[in-house]
Design a protein around this motif. Structure first.
Motif, PDB file in Angstrom:
ATOM      1  N   PRO A   4      -9.840   1.775   3.620  1.00  0.00           N
ATOM      2  CA  PRO A   4     -10.443   0.572   3.022  1.00  0.00           C
ATOM      3  C   PRO A   4      -9.653   0.095   1.800  1.00  0.00           C
ATOM      4  O   PRO A   4      -9.565  -1.104   1.548  1.00  0.00           O
ATOM      5  N   LEU A   5      -9.044   1.054   1.077  1.00  0.00           N
ATOM      6  CA  LEU A   5      -8.290   0.666  -0.121  1.00  0.00           C
ATOM      7  C   LEU A   5      -7.068  -0.172   0.247  1.00  0.00           C
ATOM      8  O   LEU A   5      -6.819  -1.240  -0.319  1.00  0.00           O
ATOM      9  N   ILE A   6      -6.329   0.325   1.264  1.00  0.00           N
ATOM     10  CA  ILE A   6      -5.141  -0.421   1.717  1.00  0.00           C
ATOM     11  C   ILE A   6      -5.560  -1.792   2.224  1.00  0.00           C
ATOM     12  O   ILE A   6      -4.916  -2.801   1.978  1.00  0.00           O
ATOM     13  N   LEU A  62       4.306  -6.888  -3.684  1.00  0.00           N
ATOM     14  CA  LEU A  62       5.192  -6.768  -2.521  1.00  0.00           C
ATOM     15  C   LEU A  62       4.548  -5.889  -1.452  1.00  0.00           C
ATOM     16  O   LEU A  62       4.526  -6.226  -0.271  1.00  0.00           O
ATOM     17  N   PHE A  63       3.998  -4.766  -1.900  1.00  0.00           N
ATOM     18  CA  PHE A  63       3.368  -3.835  -0.965  1.00  0.00           C
ATOM     19  C   PHE A  63       2.172  -4.500  -0.281  1.00  0.00           C
ATOM     20  O   PHE A  63       2.020  -4.436   0.943  1.00  0.00           O
ATOM     21  N   TRP A  68      -0.521  -6.977   4.352  1.00  0.00           N
ATOM     22  CA  TRP A  68      -1.271  -8.135   4.847  1.00  0.00           C
ATOM     23  C   TRP A  68      -0.571  -8.733   6.054  1.00  0.00           C
ATOM     24  O   TRP A  68      -1.203  -9.037   7.066  1.00  0.00           O
ATOM     25  N   GLY A  69       0.746  -8.899   5.938  1.00  0.00           N
ATOM     26  CA  GLY A  69       1.523  -9.459   7.040  1.00  0.00           C
ATOM     27  C   GLY A  69       1.358  -8.632   8.307  1.00  0.00           C
ATOM     28  O   GLY A  69       1.275  -9.155   9.410  1.00  0.00           O
ATOM     29  N   ARG A  70       1.309  -7.308   8.130  1.00  0.00           N
ATOM     30  CA  ARG A  70       1.136  -6.436   9.298  1.00  0.00           C
ATOM     31  C   ARG A  70      -0.271  -6.553   9.853  1.00  0.00           C
ATOM     32  O   ARG A  70      -0.474  -6.559  11.059  1.00  0.00           O
ATOM     33  N   GLN A  71      -1.263  -6.651   8.953  1.00  0.00           N
ATOM     34  CA  GLN A  71      -2.650  -6.720   9.415  1.00  0.00           C
ATOM     35  C   GLN A  71      -2.921  -7.961  10.236  1.00  0.00           C
ATOM     36  O   GLN A  71      -3.687  -7.931  11.195  1.00  0.00           O
ATOM     37  N   PHE A  80       9.525  -4.844   8.585  1.00  0.00           N
ATOM     38  CA  PHE A  80       9.395  -5.338   7.218  1.00  0.00           C
ATOM     39  C   PHE A  80       9.521  -6.852   7.145  1.00  0.00           C
ATOM     40  O   PHE A  80       9.188  -7.452   6.143  1.00  0.00           O
ATOM     41  N   LEU A  81      10.032  -7.438   8.226  1.00  0.00           N
ATOM     42  CA  LEU A  81      10.181  -8.892   8.248  1.00  0.00           C
ATOM     43  C   LEU A  81       9.585  -9.427   9.547  1.00  0.00           C
ATOM     44  O   LEU A  81       9.567  -8.728  10.553  1.00  0.00           O
ATOM     45  N   PRO A  82       9.091 -10.662   9.544  1.00  0.00           N
ATOM     46  CA  PRO A  82       8.601 -11.237  10.794  1.00  0.00           C
ATOM     47  C   PRO A  82       9.781 -11.581  11.689  1.00  0.00           C
ATOM     48  O   PRO A  82      10.892 -11.787  11.204  1.00  0.00           O
TER      49      PRO A  82
END
Ligand code: HEC
Length: 322
Positions: A4-6, A62-63, A68-71, A80-82
């Protein structure tokens, strides 16, 4: 799944970024004032403090951005990049530039913090107000002109990255247009979720009177069904005309006879532009076979899915495989 923290850190990315961004926005002001002959000294320390906190804070930003991008599946789970596969992926393209600008800002920021740290150390080693008075040229006072310049570049990179971030969160003309186009494409593609026409094979013309064994398709029992527009060409052994398609319904074998368990549906279609498209649909893959189907209990593959390439091995260039 993720903790939940991440998840919180990921979701709050648009909030987190404002902390480092705000610090880096006031940083050039503090650096400018550090050139003042009398108040310079205190402001060198302040600048270093602002820069260092802003830079450290940005690691969280950044982290969280990556998470978020992964979620939301803009970035693959271990990437690490789309990946930008086509010009139409406006969001992915903006995200790519957003990430690049923030990373360049991060590197430039590191350099800036280093320069500030050096100025601050030098200041501490120089007694009194000496450093800020005569004997120093203007650009050597306070934090020094190079650090100021680097500070502005840092702010510029993050300002630009932040602007793109805003566009991704709130949308602009380009992203809205792309979203609308993707929506329309999906609405026009009635078979995006299920091969509706293949499932309706019983409405087509049967090409054979009785089930036959098909070695080529898993040694199952097959029946071939063809659209009225293509049945004559099919029976004559010719390629199907544009718009026509053939469906093969299958049953597994049970002691030399077709069992009652339906196997996969195969579909082959001649598109309007003359190209051939394939589809493979199996609504319920038996448990024992799931390992051959990516451990899925249901599969729906269709051109240009790379897993359809096996069909091309026999059905090359769309001609009949016979
Ligand atoms: C090992 C070779 C081979 C592979 C692989 C193969 N096919 Fe076929 N296919 C054939 C042959 C041969 C026929 C003629 C009927 C038969 O022998 O069962 C055929 C017939 C068909 C038909 C009936 C229409 C026609 O052209 O006769 C469809 C539809 C079809 N295949 C779809 C597919 C799809 C979809 C795939 C991939 C998932 C695929 N096939 C993979 C060899 C193959």
């Amino acid at each position: 799944m993720t903790s939940p923290l991440i998840e919180f850190i990921a979701r709050e990315h648009p909030a987190f970024v404002h902390i480092p961004l705000g610090l880096v926005a006031v940083l050039p002001l503090a650096m400018l004032v550090s050139f003042h002959p009398r108040h310079g000294r205190a402001l060198v320390g302040t600048s270093f403090f602002l820069g260092a906190i802003g830079w450290l804070g940005s690691t969280v930003a950044l982290f969280s951005g990556l998470m978020w991008g992964r979620q939301i599946n803009l970035i693959a789970p271990s990437a690490f990049l789309p990946v930008v596969a086509s010009e139409k992926q406006v969001l992915q393209r903006i995200l790519q530039i957003h990430i690049q600008a923030s990373l360049i800002g991060f590197l430039v920021g590191g350099l800036c913090v280093f320069l500030l740290w050096r100025a601050w150390r030098q200041d501490a080693a120089t007694p009194g107000e000496h450093r800020h008075h005569a004997g120093r040229r203007f650009w050597e006072r306070g934090v020094g002109a190079p650090a100021l310049l680097v500070g502005f570049i840092w702010l510029g990179c993050w300002g630009f990255s932040g602007k793109l971030g805003g566009i991704m969160v709130f949308g602009n003309e380009a992203t809205n247009k792309a979203a609308a186009a993707a929506d329309a494409a999906k609405r026009n593609d009635v078979e995006a979720e299920l091969p509706i026409r293949a499932l309706d094979y019983a409405s087509l013309e049967p090409a054979e009177a009785a089930p036959m064994r098909s070695k080529a398709h898993g040694d199952r029992w097959r029946r071939i069904w063809v659209t009225a527009s293509g049945i004559d060409a099919y029976k004559a052994g010719k390629a199907l005309p544009a718009g026509a398609y053939a469906v093969m319904s299958t049953f597994s074998d049970e002691k030399g006879r077709p069992s009652t368990d339906p196997g996969p549906l195969y579909m082959k279609e001649t598109k309007g532009d003359g190209t051939t498209a394939f589809a493979f649909y199996w609504g319920k893959v038996p448990e024992a076979l799931q390992k051959d189907f990516g451990n899925q209990d249901s599969v729906y593959w269709r051109s240009p899915d790379p897993r359809i390439a096996t069909c091309l091995g026999c059905h090359d260039k769309g001609g009949s495989a016979k």
